[in-house]
Design a protein around this motif. Structure first.
Motif, PDB file in Angstrom:
ATOM      1  N   GLY A   1       0.835  -1.192   0.000  1.00 57.74           N
ATOM      2  CA  GLY A   1       0.000   0.000   0.000  1.00 57.74           C
ATOM      3  C   GLY A   1       0.866   1.235   0.000  1.00 57.74           C
ATOM      4  N   ASP A   2       0.247   2.392  -0.100  1.00 60.82           N
ATOM      5  CA  ASP A   2       1.044   3.614  -0.055  1.00 60.82           C
ATOM      6  C   ASP A   2       1.284   4.019   1.396  1.00 60.82           C
ATOM      7  N   ARG A   3       2.135   4.992   1.585  1.00 62.32           N
ATOM      8  CA  ARG A   3       2.522   5.363   2.952  1.00 62.32           C
ATOM      9  C   ARG A   3       1.411   6.068   3.725  1.00 62.32           C
ATOM     10  N   ASP A   4       0.299   6.382   3.054  1.00 56.93           N
ATOM     11  CA  ASP A   4      -0.804   7.076   3.713  1.00 56.93           C
ATOM     12  C   ASP A   4      -1.847   6.131   4.318  1.00 56.93           C
ATOM     13  N   ILE A   5      -1.566   4.835   4.335  1.00 55.32           N
ATOM     14  CA  ILE A   5      -2.500   3.887   4.956  1.00 55.32           C
ATOM     15  C   ILE A   5      -2.625   4.259   6.438  1.00 55.32           C
ATOM     16  N   PRO A   6      -3.848   4.429   6.934  1.00 54.73           N
ATOM     17  CA  PRO A   6      -4.005   4.734   8.359  1.00 54.73           C
ATOM     18  C   PRO A   6      -3.442   3.602   9.223  1.00 54.73           C
ATOM     19  N   TYR A   7      -2.778   3.965  10.305  1.00 55.62           N
ATOM     20  CA  TYR A   7      -2.186   2.955  11.173  1.00 55.62           C
ATOM     21  C   TYR A   7      -3.252   1.976  11.678  1.00 55.62           C
ATOM     22  N   ALA A   8      -4.446   2.468  11.995  1.00 50.78           N
ATOM     23  CA  ALA A   8      -5.511   1.592  12.504  1.00 50.78           C
ATOM     24  C   ALA A   8      -5.837   0.499  11.490  1.00 50.78           C
ATOM     25  N   LEU A   9      -5.819   0.829  10.204  1.00 55.66           N
ATOM     26  CA  LEU A   9      -6.094  -0.161   9.166  1.00 55.66           C
ATOM     27  C   LEU A   9      -4.940  -1.144   9.032  1.00 55.66           C
ATOM     28  N   LEU A  10      -3.724  -0.640   9.014  1.00 58.71           N
ATOM     29  CA  LEU A  10      -2.555  -1.507   8.919  1.00 58.71           C
ATOM     30  C   LEU A  10      -2.514  -2.494  10.082  1.00 58.71           C
ATOM     31  N   ARG A  11      -2.816  -2.007  11.271  1.00 61.34           N
ATOM     32  CA  ARG A  11      -2.836  -2.872  12.465  1.00 61.34           C
ATOM     33  C   ARG A  11      -3.887  -3.970  12.315  1.00 61.34           C
ATOM     34  N   LYS A  12      -5.066  -3.626  11.799  1.00 61.16           N
ATOM     35  CA  LYS A  12      -6.124  -4.628  11.604  1.00 61.16           C
ATOM     36  C   LYS A  12      -5.714  -5.670  10.571  1.00 61.16           C
ATOM     37  N   VAL A  13      -5.093  -5.229   9.481  1.00 64.39           N
ATOM     38  CA  VAL A  13      -4.646  -6.165   8.448  1.00 64.39           C
ATOM     39  C   VAL A  13      -3.588  -7.107   9.029  1.00 64.39           C
ATOM     40  N   MET A  14      -2.624  -6.561   9.773  1.00 64.56           N
ATOM     41  CA  MET A  14      -1.569  -7.391  10.374  1.00 64.56           C
ATOM     42  C   MET A  14      -2.151  -8.373  11.393  1.00 64.56           C
ATOM     43  N   ALA A  15      -3.054  -7.907  12.238  1.00 61.40           N
ATOM     44  CA  ALA A  15      -3.663  -8.781  13.249  1.00 61.40           C
ATOM     45  C   ALA A  15      -4.472  -9.890  12.587  1.00 61.40           C
ATOM     46  N   THR A  16      -5.189  -9.553  11.541  1.00 64.01           N
ATOM     47  CA  THR A  16      -5.983 -10.552  10.823  1.00 64.01           C
ATOM     48  C   THR A  16      -5.077 -11.598  10.189  1.00 64.01           C
ATOM     49  N   ALA A  17      -3.995 -11.158   9.576  1.00 64.89           N
ATOM     50  CA  ALA A  17      -3.042 -12.096   8.970  1.00 64.89           C
ATOM     51  C   ALA A  17      -2.460 -13.023  10.036  1.00 64.89           C
ATOM     52  N   ALA A  18      -2.104 -12.473  11.175  1.00 65.18           N
ATOM     53  CA  ALA A  18      -1.542 -13.290  12.259  1.00 65.18           C
ATOM     54  C   ALA A  18      -2.553 -14.317  12.752  1.00 65.18           C
ATOM     55  N   ARG A  19      -3.807 -13.934  12.876  1.00 67.51           N
ATOM     56  CA  ARG A  19      -4.844 -14.865  13.349  1.00 67.51           C
ATOM     57  C   ARG A  19      -5.163 -15.943  12.320  1.00 67.51           C
ATOM     58  N   ALA A  20      -4.790 -15.691  11.054  1.00 71.41           N
ATOM     59  CA  ALA A  20      -4.981 -16.695  10.008  1.00 71.41           C
ATOM     60  C   ALA A  20      -3.698 -17.515   9.811  1.00 71.41           C
ATOM     61  N   ASP A  21      -2.787 -17.433  10.789  1.00 68.77           N
ATOM     62  CA  ASP A  21      -1.521 -18.185  10.790  1.00 68.77           C
ATOM     63  C   ASP A  21      -0.553 -17.757   9.702  1.00 68.77           C
ATOM     64  N   PHE A  22      -0.574 -16.492   9.342  1.00 65.02           N
ATOM     65  CA  PHE A  22       0.432 -15.928   8.444  1.00 65.02           C
ATOM     66  C   PHE A  22       1.380 -15.119   9.328  1.00 65.02           C
ATOM     67  N   SER A  23       2.491 -15.727   9.707  1.00 61.05           N
ATOM     68  CA  SER A  23       3.406 -15.073  10.647  1.00 61.05           C
ATOM     69  C   SER A  23       4.617 -14.438   9.976  1.00 61.05           C
ATOM     70  N   ASP A  24       4.866 -14.772   8.725  1.00 59.20           N
ATOM     71  CA  ASP A  24       5.987 -14.191   7.982  1.00 59.20           C
ATOM     72  C   ASP A  24       5.436 -13.029   7.168  1.00 59.20           C
TER      73      ASP A  24
END
Length: 108
Positions: free
Chosen positions: A73-96
């Protein structure tokens, strides 16, 4: 070089583009819907990642590395959205997790 290409092909790509969130080029949800979701998990994204995880074969010796995902994404992605995407990926067992910043089109 062939090994690098194989590893990149095994990665799932999440793209935050404009108002949409895509996984491997397919629209999953909108940015507004994701931000409006209570908590840190984006259900449609988790379901799509689970589908990808079920399709990919992970060799026994690579299981410790976890599943691989790149968030673009571009550098203007809101941190709240980035955090949700990362947390969702982690909960789906995507750790890398890797990140890639895209350039915005220059305004003429």
């Amino acid at each position: 070089l062939a090994e690098h290409a194989r590893l990149m092909a095994a990665r799932v790509i999440i793209v935050v583009a404009g108002q949409d969130i895509l996984v491997d080029g397919r629209k999953i949800t909108t940015v507004n819907e994701a931000l409006a979701t209570a908590g840190d998990e984006i259900a449609p994204l988790k379901a799509e990642l689970a589908l990808h995880a079920s399709k990919k074969v992970v060799r026994e010796e690579n299981k410790a590395q976890g599943r691989a995902v790149t968030i673009m994404g571009d550098r203007d992605i809101p941190y709240a959205l980035l955090r949700k995407v990362m947390a969702t990926a982690a909960r789906a067992d995507f750790s890398d997790v890797s990140f890639a910043v895209t350039k915005k089109d220059a305004k003429a």
